[in-house]
Design a protein around this motif. Sequence first.
Motif, PDB file in Angstrom:
ATOM      1  N   PRO A  44      -6.085  45.541 -22.083  1.00 15.30           N
ATOM      2  CA  PRO A  44      -5.883  44.921 -20.775  1.00 15.30           C
ATOM      3  C   PRO A  44      -6.112  45.930 -19.657  1.00 15.30           C
ATOM      4  CG  PRO A  44      -4.049  44.457 -22.263  1.00 15.30           C
ATOM      5  CD  PRO A  44      -4.880  45.516 -22.913  1.00 15.30           C
ATOM      6  N   PHE A  89      -3.440  37.910 -18.371  1.00 15.49           N
ATOM      7  CA  PHE A  89      -2.013  37.984 -18.656  1.00 15.49           C
ATOM      8  C   PHE A  89      -1.248  38.235 -17.371  1.00 15.49           C
ATOM      9  CE2 PHE A  89      -2.014  38.131 -23.233  1.00 15.49           C
ATOM     10  CZ  PHE A  89      -3.240  38.685 -23.573  1.00 15.49           C
ATOM     11  N   GLY A 104       3.363  37.422 -20.191  1.00 11.90           N
ATOM     12  CA  GLY A 104       3.100  36.051 -20.586  1.00 11.90           C
ATOM     13  C   GLY A 104       2.189  36.025 -21.803  1.00 11.90           C
ATOM     14  N   ASP A 105       1.983  34.840 -22.368  1.00 11.43           N
ATOM     15  CA  ASP A 105       1.199  34.721 -23.594  1.00 11.43           C
ATOM     16  C   ASP A 105      -0.310  34.726 -23.363  1.00 11.43           C
ATOM     17  OD1 ASP A 105       3.510  32.581 -25.458  1.00 11.43           O
ATOM     18  OD2 ASP A 105       3.405  34.761 -25.183  1.00 11.43           O
TER      19      ASP A 105
ATOM     20  N   TYR B  33       3.853  53.740 -23.543  1.00 13.06           N
ATOM     21  CA  TYR B  33       4.326  52.508 -24.171  1.00 13.06           C
ATOM     22  C   TYR B  33       3.464  52.179 -25.394  1.00 13.06           C
ATOM     23  CZ  TYR B  33       5.632  52.149 -19.230  1.00 13.06           C
ATOM     24  OH  TYR B  33       6.090  52.416 -17.957  1.00 13.06           O
ATOM     25  N   TYR B  35       2.569  48.655 -27.507  1.00 11.97           N
ATOM     26  CA  TYR B  35       2.672  47.203 -27.578  1.00 11.97           C
ATOM     27  C   TYR B  35       1.933  46.710 -28.820  1.00 11.97           C
ATOM     28  CZ  TYR B  35       3.832  47.228 -22.548  1.00 11.97           C
ATOM     29  OH  TYR B  35       4.416  47.444 -21.322  1.00 11.97           O
ATOM     30  N   GLN B  37      -0.048  43.067 -30.060  1.00 17.93           N
ATOM     31  CA  GLN B  37      -0.580  41.804 -29.560  1.00 17.93           C
ATOM     32  C   GLN B  37      -0.990  40.955 -30.741  1.00 17.93           C
ATOM     33  OE1 GLN B  37      -4.291  41.933 -27.290  1.00 17.93           O
ATOM     34  NE2 GLN B  37      -3.547  40.290 -25.978  1.00 17.93           N
ATOM     35  N   GLY B  40      -3.074  34.798 -29.695  1.00 15.22           N
ATOM     36  CA  GLY B  40      -2.505  33.766 -28.822  1.00 15.22           C
ATOM     37  C   GLY B  40      -1.184  34.134 -28.183  1.00 15.22           C
ATOM     38  N   MET B  41      -0.814  35.390 -28.327  1.00 16.64           N
ATOM     39  CA  MET B  41       0.474  35.822 -27.770  1.00 16.64           C
ATOM     40  C   MET B  41       0.250  36.934 -26.767  1.00 16.64           C
ATOM     41  SD  MET B  41       2.626  33.947 -29.486  1.00 16.64           S
ATOM     42  CE  MET B  41       4.216  34.740 -29.445  1.00 16.64           C
ATOM     43  N   GLY B  42       1.260  37.127 -25.968  1.00 20.93           N
ATOM     44  CA  GLY B  42       1.218  38.255 -25.044  1.00 20.93           C
ATOM     45  C   GLY B  42       1.554  39.545 -25.757  1.00 20.93           C
ATOM     46  N   LEU B  43       1.691  40.582 -24.991  1.00 20.39           N
ATOM     47  CA  LEU B  43       2.019  41.882 -25.553  1.00 20.39           C
ATOM     48  C   LEU B  43       3.530  42.024 -25.696  1.00 20.39           C
ATOM     49  CD1 LEU B  43      -0.628  42.329 -23.493  1.00 20.39           C
ATOM     50  CD2 LEU B  43      -0.458  44.565 -24.539  1.00 20.39           C
ATOM     51  N   LYS B  44       3.936  42.503 -26.854  1.00 19.45           N
ATOM     52  CA  LYS B  44       5.353  42.743 -27.108  1.00 19.45           C
ATOM     53  C   LYS B  44       5.596  44.252 -27.155  1.00 19.45           C
ATOM     54  CE  LYS B  44       6.074  38.319 -27.801  1.00 19.45           C
ATOM     55  NZ  LYS B  44       6.765  37.499 -26.768  1.00 19.45           N
ATOM     56  N   LEU B  45       6.585  44.709 -26.430  1.00 12.42           N
ATOM     57  CA  LEU B  45       6.869  46.138 -26.350  1.00 12.42           C
ATOM     58  C   LEU B  45       7.585  46.611 -27.612  1.00 12.42           C
ATOM     59  CD1 LEU B  45       6.780  48.683 -24.530  1.00 12.42           C
ATOM     60  CD2 LEU B  45       9.020  47.989 -23.652  1.00 12.42           C
ATOM     61  N   PHE B  90      -1.621  48.340 -28.894  1.00 16.04           N
ATOM     62  CA  PHE B  90      -2.092  48.982 -27.675  1.00 16.04           C
ATOM     63  C   PHE B  90      -1.098  50.028 -27.213  1.00 16.04           C
ATOM     64  CE2 PHE B  90      -5.834  46.662 -26.640  1.00 16.04           C
ATOM     65  CZ  PHE B  90      -5.648  45.379 -27.128  1.00 16.04           C
ATOM     66  N   PHE B 104      -4.235  51.027 -20.203  1.00 16.92           N
ATOM     67  CA  PHE B 104      -4.204  50.739 -21.628  1.00 16.92           C
ATOM     68  C   PHE B 104      -5.344  51.409 -22.367  1.00 16.92           C
ATOM     69  CE2 PHE B 104      -0.989  47.442 -22.365  1.00 16.92           C
ATOM     70  CZ  PHE B 104      -0.658  47.118 -21.068  1.00 16.92           C
TER      71      PHE B 104
END
Lengths: 113, 113
Positions: A44, A89, A104-105, B33, B35, B37, B40-45, B90, B104
């Motif tokens: 991103p 995003f 967001g997703d 950070y 993440y 991914q 179909g989902m956003g980034l999760k930390l 990421f 990123f």
Amino acid sequence: QQQVKQSPQSLIVQKGGISIINCAYENTAFDYFPWYQQFPGKGPALLIAIRPDVSEKKEGRFTISFNKSAKQFSLHIMDSQPGDSATYFCAAGKTTNAGKSTFGDGTTLTVKP
Amino acid sequence: NAGVTQTPKFRILKIGQSMTLQCTQDMNHNYMYWYRQDPGMGLKLIYYSVGAGITDKGEVPNGYNVSRSTTEDFPLRLELAAPSQTSVYFCASSITPGGTEAFFGQGTRLTVV
């Protein structure tokens, strides 16, 4: 509990049209709202961001509208071009806390020529 | 100007194997950070760091470990890989906290079979 809800999941727009992507957040402590653009196979990249003390920010064809009372913000892409086809995003963060950003997703935008 | 560099770009692991995802940045950013991914989902930390020697858990830390011995490097360690860890990872860095204006890397696509 998802803290940022993004819609729509996918969007198809004709070249020259306006693309609109919406996000809603829950945590009123968030004070930074960026939008990221992601092309396939890439990470991103920050596109545009807004802080809650303003209601709108414009950079070229990209505009963020922010409604603090409704806890909503949106990305508008004017004169959409095929090169804008990407996944977008929204995110929300707290500038004083590195661990509180949430994304967001994503919305997959396709701009048809 | 390299920015954030991740290696490897692709990796296939067998269940139970371990590996380290490398991340280095040359912008002298304190905040880094990791993440994940999922489609179909956003980034999760997963984990984040506010400076050398300081790390903390994000939203989805289970099954991962990190270290931050220098400002530049922030490796992510997977111990006992599981199919649920199949994802795109990421690494990002920012000069300010809260993920503001984050840069990123290009991502590591990991498949656990």
